[in-house]
Write a protein that holds these residues in place. Structure first.
Motif, PDB file in Angstrom:
ATOM      1  N   ILE A 152      22.233  25.984  34.632  1.00 34.27           N
ATOM      2  CA  ILE A 152      23.801  25.682  35.160  1.00 34.27           C
ATOM      3  C   ILE A 152      23.153  24.694  36.626  1.00 34.27           C
ATOM      4  O   ILE A 152      23.772  24.004  37.052  1.00 34.27           O
ATOM      5  CB  ILE A 152      25.413  25.928  34.480  1.00 34.27           C
ATOM      6  CG1 ILE A 152      25.021  26.030  33.603  1.00 34.27           C
ATOM      7  CG2 ILE A 152      26.201  24.984  35.380  1.00 34.27           C
ATOM      8  CD1 ILE A 152      26.446  27.234  33.050  1.00 34.27           C
ATOM      9  N   GLY A 153      23.433  25.803  37.276  1.00 32.72           N
ATOM     10  CA  GLY A 153      22.290  25.023  38.056  1.00 32.72           C
ATOM     11  C   GLY A 153      21.499  24.451  38.742  1.00 32.72           C
ATOM     12  O   GLY A 153      21.668  23.240  39.897  1.00 32.72           O
ATOM     13  N   SER A 154      20.235  24.235  37.786  1.00 36.04           N
ATOM     14  CA  SER A 154      19.778  23.690  37.821  1.00 36.04           C
ATOM     15  C   SER A 154      19.802  22.308  37.401  1.00 36.04           C
ATOM     16  O   SER A 154      19.432  21.442  38.166  1.00 36.04           O
ATOM     17  CB  SER A 154      17.943  24.576  37.279  1.00 36.04           C
ATOM     18  OG  SER A 154      18.188  25.560  38.102  1.00 36.04           O
ATOM     19  N   PHE A 155      20.625  22.208  36.490  1.00 31.20           N
ATOM     20  CA  PHE A 155      20.861  21.073  35.918  1.00 31.20           C
ATOM     21  C   PHE A 155      21.479  20.267  36.786  1.00 31.20           C
ATOM     22  O   PHE A 155      21.663  18.937  37.149  1.00 31.20           O
ATOM     23  CB  PHE A 155      22.287  21.117  34.567  1.00 31.20           C
ATOM     24  CG  PHE A 155      21.325  21.872  33.319  1.00 31.20           C
ATOM     25  CD1 PHE A 155      19.949  21.585  33.284  1.00 31.20           C
ATOM     26  CD2 PHE A 155      22.256  22.030  32.123  1.00 31.20           C
ATOM     27  CE1 PHE A 155      19.529  22.299  32.483  1.00 31.20           C
ATOM     28  CE2 PHE A 155      21.289  22.352  31.472  1.00 31.20           C
ATOM     29  CZ  PHE A 155      19.897  22.913  31.271  1.00 31.20           C
ATOM     30  N   LEU A 156      22.497  21.175  37.474  1.00 28.95           N
ATOM     31  CA  LEU A 156      23.741  20.538  38.587  1.00 28.95           C
ATOM     32  C   LEU A 156      22.669  20.067  39.709  1.00 28.95           C
ATOM     33  O   LEU A 156      23.113  18.970  40.771  1.00 28.95           O
ATOM     34  CB  LEU A 156      24.681  20.925  38.936  1.00 28.95           C
ATOM     35  CG  LEU A 156      25.129  22.025  38.442  1.00 28.95           C
ATOM     36  CD1 LEU A 156      26.658  22.731  38.717  1.00 28.95           C
ATOM     37  CD2 LEU A 156      26.449  20.558  37.663  1.00 28.95           C
ATOM     38  N   ALA A 157      21.975  20.864  40.330  1.00 29.98           N
ATOM     39  CA  ALA A 157      20.608  19.824  41.098  1.00 29.98           C
ATOM     40  C   ALA A 157      20.007  19.236  41.170  1.00 29.98           C
ATOM     41  O   ALA A 157      19.492  18.551  41.879  1.00 29.98           O
ATOM     42  CB  ALA A 157      19.831  21.291  41.431  1.00 29.98           C
ATOM     43  N   ALA A 158      19.767  19.287  39.424  1.00 28.31           N
ATOM     44  CA  ALA A 158      18.767  17.874  39.384  1.00 28.31           C
ATOM     45  C   ALA A 158      19.959  16.693  39.124  1.00 28.31           C
ATOM     46  O   ALA A 158      18.752  15.514  39.420  1.00 28.31           O
ATOM     47  CB  ALA A 158      18.140  18.323  37.996  1.00 28.31           C
ATOM     48  N   GLY A 159      20.755  17.007  38.109  1.00 23.19           N
ATOM     49  CA  GLY A 159      21.662  15.468  38.842  1.00 23.19           C
ATOM     50  C   GLY A 159      22.104  15.385  40.127  1.00 23.19           C
ATOM     51  O   GLY A 159      22.030  13.914  40.404  1.00 23.19           O
ATOM     52  N   ALA A 160      22.176  16.194  40.914  1.00 20.57           N
ATOM     53  CA  ALA A 160      22.753  15.615  42.445  1.00 20.57           C
ATOM     54  C   ALA A 160      21.401  15.269  43.315  1.00 20.57           C
ATOM     55  O   ALA A 160      21.539  14.154  44.336  1.00 20.57           O
ATOM     56  CB  ALA A 160      22.959  16.945  43.181  1.00 20.57           C
ATOM     57  N   LEU A 161      20.144  15.146  42.629  1.00 17.72           N
ATOM     58  CA  LEU A 161      19.205  14.561  43.488  1.00 17.72           C
ATOM     59  C   LEU A 161      18.162  13.835  42.407  1.00 17.72           C
ATOM     60  O   LEU A 161      17.207  12.735  43.520  1.00 17.72           O
ATOM     61  CB  LEU A 161      17.768  16.080  43.806  1.00 17.72           C
ATOM     62  CG  LEU A 161      18.776  17.180  44.288  1.00 17.72           C
ATOM     63  CD1 LEU A 161      17.001  18.008  44.347  1.00 17.72           C
ATOM     64  CD2 LEU A 161      18.303  16.889  46.045  1.00 17.72           C
ATOM     65  N   ILE A 162      18.227  14.164  41.441  1.00 18.19           N
ATOM     66  CA  ILE A 162      17.279  12.797  40.491  1.00 18.19           C
ATOM     67  C   ILE A 162      18.672  11.774  39.932  1.00 18.19           C
ATOM     68  O   ILE A 162      18.319  10.536  40.358  1.00 18.19           O
ATOM     69  CB  ILE A 162      16.624  13.541  39.940  1.00 18.19           C
ATOM     70  CG1 ILE A 162      15.851  14.143  40.035  1.00 18.19           C
ATOM     71  CG2 ILE A 162      15.892  12.481  38.905  1.00 18.19           C
ATOM     72  CD1 ILE A 162      15.138  14.743  38.966  1.00 18.19           C
ATOM     73  N   VAL A 163      19.376  11.914  39.330  1.00 18.26           N
ATOM     74  CA  VAL A 163      20.254  11.600  38.801  1.00 18.26           C
ATOM     75  C   VAL A 163      21.874  10.053  39.745  1.00 18.26           C
ATOM     76  O   VAL A 163      21.403   8.882  39.764  1.00 18.26           O
ATOM     77  CB  VAL A 163      21.338  11.883  37.996  1.00 18.26           C
ATOM     78  CG1 VAL A 163      21.859  11.282  36.567  1.00 18.26           C
ATOM     79  CG2 VAL A 163      20.652  12.535  36.497  1.00 18.26           C
ATOM     80  N   VAL A 164      21.986  11.053  40.488  1.00 20.78           N
ATOM     81  CA  VAL A 164      23.353  10.257  41.273  1.00 20.78           C
ATOM     82  C   VAL A 164      21.628   8.846  42.229  1.00 20.78           C
ATOM     83  O   VAL A 164      22.458   8.353  42.088  1.00 20.78           O
ATOM     84  CB  VAL A 164      24.300  11.120  42.472  1.00 20.78           C
ATOM     85  CG1 VAL A 164      24.741  10.090  43.367  1.00 20.78           C
ATOM     86  CG2 VAL A 164      23.997  11.900  41.458  1.00 20.78           C
ATOM     87  N   PRO A 165      20.954   9.548  43.030  1.00 28.18           N
ATOM     88  CA  PRO A 165      20.560   8.372  44.095  1.00 28.18           C
ATOM     89  C   PRO A 165      19.842   7.515  42.809  1.00 28.18           C
ATOM     90  O   PRO A 165      19.894   6.262  43.104  1.00 28.18           O
ATOM     91  CB  PRO A 165      19.290   9.204  44.893  1.00 28.18           C
ATOM     92  CG  PRO A 165      19.608  10.942  44.389  1.00 28.18           C
ATOM     93  CD  PRO A 165      20.723  11.066  43.455  1.00 28.18           C
ATOM     94  N   ALA A 166      19.267   7.385  42.089  1.00 26.29           N
ATOM     95  CA  ALA A 166      18.775   7.101  41.028  1.00 26.29           C
ATOM     96  C   ALA A 166      20.175   5.750  40.745  1.00 26.29           C
ATOM     97  O   ALA A 166      19.905   4.691  40.252  1.00 26.29           O
ATOM     98  CB  ALA A 166      17.734   6.981  39.697  1.00 26.29           C
ATOM     99  N   ALA A 167      20.721   5.586  40.357  1.00 26.63           N
ATOM    100  CA  ALA A 167      22.021   5.395  39.888  1.00 26.63           C
ATOM    101  C   ALA A 167      22.324   4.297  40.875  1.00 26.63           C
ATOM    102  O   ALA A 167      22.583   3.542  40.583  1.00 26.63           O
ATOM    103  CB  ALA A 167      23.051   6.104  38.714  1.00 26.63           C
TER     104      ALA A 167
END
Length: 58
Positions: A27-42
């Motif tokens: 779950i921590g990995s999913f949240l970190a991926a969201g913070a590092l990849i998805v949010v900046p890309a969006a």
């Protein structure tokens, strides 16, 4: 297939603590991926689209 895997896990004496730690890590990995990849890309996509719309309206 799932039955075979569950027998391997229970037969290997995997503790519930190890399973819990693994789940928390996932779950921590999913949240970190969201913070590092998805949010900046969006953010970048929204910024580019708004900038393009402003240029078309001029």
């Amino acid at each position: 297939m799932a039955f075979i895997l569950s027998n391997l896990i229970f037969g290997a004496s995997v503790s519930s603590q190890a399973a819990t730690n693994s789940a928390v890590g996932m779950i921590g990995s999913f949240l970190a991926a969201g913070a590092l990849i998805v949010v900046p890309a969006a953010f970048a996509l929204l910024w580019v689209s708004q900038k393009d719309q402003l240029q078309r309206n001029r």
